[in-house]
Design an enzyme around this catalytic site. Structure first.
Site, PDB file in Angstrom:
ATOM      1  N   ASP A  45       0.756  -1.129  -0.071  1.00  0.00           N
ATOM      2  CA  ASP A  45      -0.064   0.075   0.006  1.00  0.00           C
ATOM      3  C   ASP A  45       0.899   1.253   0.064  1.00  0.00           C
ATOM      4  O   ASP A  45       0.446   2.410  -0.151  1.00  0.00           O
ATOM      5  CB  ASP A  45      -0.854   0.066   1.133  1.00  0.00           C
ATOM      6  CG  ASP A  45      -0.490  -0.191   2.396  1.00  0.00           C
ATOM      7  OD1 ASP A  45       0.722  -0.296   2.647  1.00  0.00           O
ATOM      8  OD2 ASP A  45      -1.180   0.092   3.566  1.00  0.00           O
ATOM      9  N   ASP A  84      -1.092  -6.108  -0.094  1.00  0.00           N
ATOM     10  CA  ASP A  84      -1.508  -5.487   1.094  1.00  0.00           C
ATOM     11  C   ASP A  84      -2.978  -5.286   1.282  1.00  0.00           C
ATOM     12  O   ASP A  84      -3.689  -4.912   0.414  1.00  0.00           O
ATOM     13  CB  ASP A  84      -0.865  -3.856   1.309  1.00  0.00           C
ATOM     14  CG  ASP A  84       0.476  -4.073   2.117  1.00  0.00           C
ATOM     15  OD1 ASP A  84       0.588  -5.038   2.855  1.00  0.00           O
ATOM     16  OD2 ASP A  84       1.308  -3.203   1.682  1.00  0.00           O
ATOM     17  N   LYS A 114      -1.180  -9.206   2.997  1.00  0.00           N
ATOM     18  CA  LYS A 114      -0.236  -8.768   4.033  1.00  0.00           C
ATOM     19  C   LYS A 114      -1.155  -7.924   4.815  1.00  0.00           C
ATOM     20  O   LYS A 114      -1.831  -7.175   4.488  1.00  0.00           O
ATOM     21  CB  LYS A 114       1.005  -8.246   3.668  1.00  0.00           C
ATOM     22  CG  LYS A 114       1.822  -7.601   4.709  1.00  0.00           C
ATOM     23  CD  LYS A 114       3.208  -7.345   4.311  1.00  0.00           C
ATOM     24  CE  LYS A 114       3.286  -5.934   3.637  1.00  0.00           C
ATOM     25  NZ  LYS A 114       3.050  -4.716   4.468  1.00  0.00           N
ATOM     26  N   GLU A 183       9.859  -4.199  10.105  1.00  0.00           N
ATOM     27  CA  GLU A 183      10.184  -2.816   9.527  1.00  0.00           C
ATOM     28  C   GLU A 183      10.590  -1.916  10.961  1.00  0.00           C
ATOM     29  O   GLU A 183      10.149  -1.790  11.599  1.00  0.00           O
ATOM     30  CB  GLU A 183       8.989  -2.211   8.776  1.00  0.00           C
ATOM     31  CG  GLU A 183       9.306  -0.860   8.373  1.00  0.00           C
ATOM     32  CD  GLU A 183       8.358  -0.220   7.397  1.00  0.00           C
ATOM     33  OE1 GLU A 183       7.217  -1.099   7.056  1.00  0.00           O
ATOM     34  OE2 GLU A 183       8.643   0.914   6.900  1.00  0.00           O
TER      35      GLU A 183
HETATM   36  O1  KIV Z   1       3.629  -1.101   1.528  1.00  0.00           O
HETATM   37  C1  KIV Z   1       4.829  -1.379   1.536  1.00  0.00           C
HETATM   38  O2  KIV Z   1       5.505  -1.400   0.331  1.00  0.00           O
HETATM   39  C2  KIV Z   1       5.177  -2.237   2.608  1.00  0.00           C
HETATM   40  C3  KIV Z   1       6.788  -2.534   2.662  1.00  0.00           C
HETATM   41  C4  KIV Z   1       7.510  -1.392   2.787  1.00  0.00           C
HETATM   42  C5  KIV Z   1       6.963  -3.856   3.403  1.00  0.00           C
HETATM   43  O3  KIV Z   1       4.566  -2.589   3.357  1.00  0.00           O
END
Ligand code: KIV
Length: 277
Positions: A45, A84, A114, A183
């Site tokens: 996201d 995501d 995710k 992270e």
């Molecule tokens: O949204 C994203 O790109 C992420 C990564 C930074 C792990 O969650």
């Protein structure tokens, strides 16, 4: 052929690092798949910031994730793709979370979803996994709730926070997550977490001892100049090349140098003559 969750488990067991990058569109996904060096693609996201021009990931919608997820799947039909779950799509009820995760699986054709959060999201993770949706967890600096964490800054520095993050990683693994993103946490803490759980950890700003690494594609290619976190290494510096190329194009269009005859079509030759006869 793309990798599977079983492959990622084996890679952790054998000490082979997992390579993950974000992708948001078909042409980049095709390039990443064709170089075959990337084990997993993440439709993050983060697209809210690098593709859509928002200041955070909070405004990103299910429709945004479906739109970009489908594009990445078209570009990389054989890659393992994680999409995501955007803010608001899994915090309401478990049923809403499940319906949204299933939409991402069915409509975007992703391999896994995710979601961000610690012990509080374990029941949702369990519900999704029990329904057959593979889940990657994400702890530490969780951008969707960065405001609550005091901004985009290091997490888990103090002992209490470090203990909490370790418990979160263990809880998420127990709930059935197949992997967890760590992270922006101290490298030593990420190492302990990685050793203490059986599922692969994917680090971003979490040191070299994670089982894999992920970066935002636009950051590591040097295409996003607005904000560059400390943990980003630029493997290319595309922004200056893009600006230089666009500048030359503009100059040549204005001077009439482009397009030269070699970039055009002759057809039947002199159309002024042909059309006047
Ligand atoms: O949204 C994203 O790109 C992420 C990564 C930074 C792990 O969650």
């Amino acid at each position: 052929m793309g990798k599977t969750i079983a492959d990622f488990k084996t890679m952790k067991a054998e000490g082979k690092k997992i390579v993950m990058l974000t992708a948001y569109d078909a042409s980049m996904a095709r390039l990443l798949q064709s170089c075959a060096e990337v084990d997993m693609l993440l439709v993050g996201d983060s697209l809210g910031m690098v593709m859509l021009g928002y200041d955070s990931t909070v405004p990103v919608t299910m429709e945004d994730m479906l739109h970009h997820g489908k594009a990445v799947r078209r570009g990389a039909p054989d890659s393992f793709v994680v999409v995501d779950m955007p803010f608001g799509s899994y915090q309401g009820s478990e049923v809403d979370a499940l319906n949204n995760a299933i939409r991402l699986m069915k409509e975007a054709g992703c391999d896994a979803v995710k979601l961000e959060g610690g012990l509080g999201v374990c029941p949702v993770v369990r519900r999704l996994v029990n329904a057959g949706v593979p889940v990657m967890a994400h702890i530490g600096l969780t951008p969707q709730t960065a405001g609550q964490l005091g901004g985009y800054k290091l997490q888990g520095k103090g002992l209490e926070d470090a203990r909490r993050l370790l418990a979160e990683a263990q809880g998420l693994a127990e709930a059935g997550a197949f992997s967890v993103v760590l992270e922006c946490i101290p490298a030593g803490l990420a190492e302990v977490i990685s050793e203490s759980i059986a599922i692969p950890t994917i680090g971003i700003g979490a040191g070299a001892q994670c089982d894999g690494q992920v970066l935002v594609l636009h950051d590591m290619l040097g295409m996003f100049e607005k904000f560059i976190p400390k943990f980003v290494k630029k493997f290319c510096d595309l922004a200056p090349s893009i600006k230089e190329g666009v500048g030359r194009y503009a100059d040549e269009v204005r001077s009439g140098q482009f397009p030269a005859a070699e970039y055009g079509f002759v057809g039947q030759g002199d159309y002024r003559k042909l059309l006047s006869s």
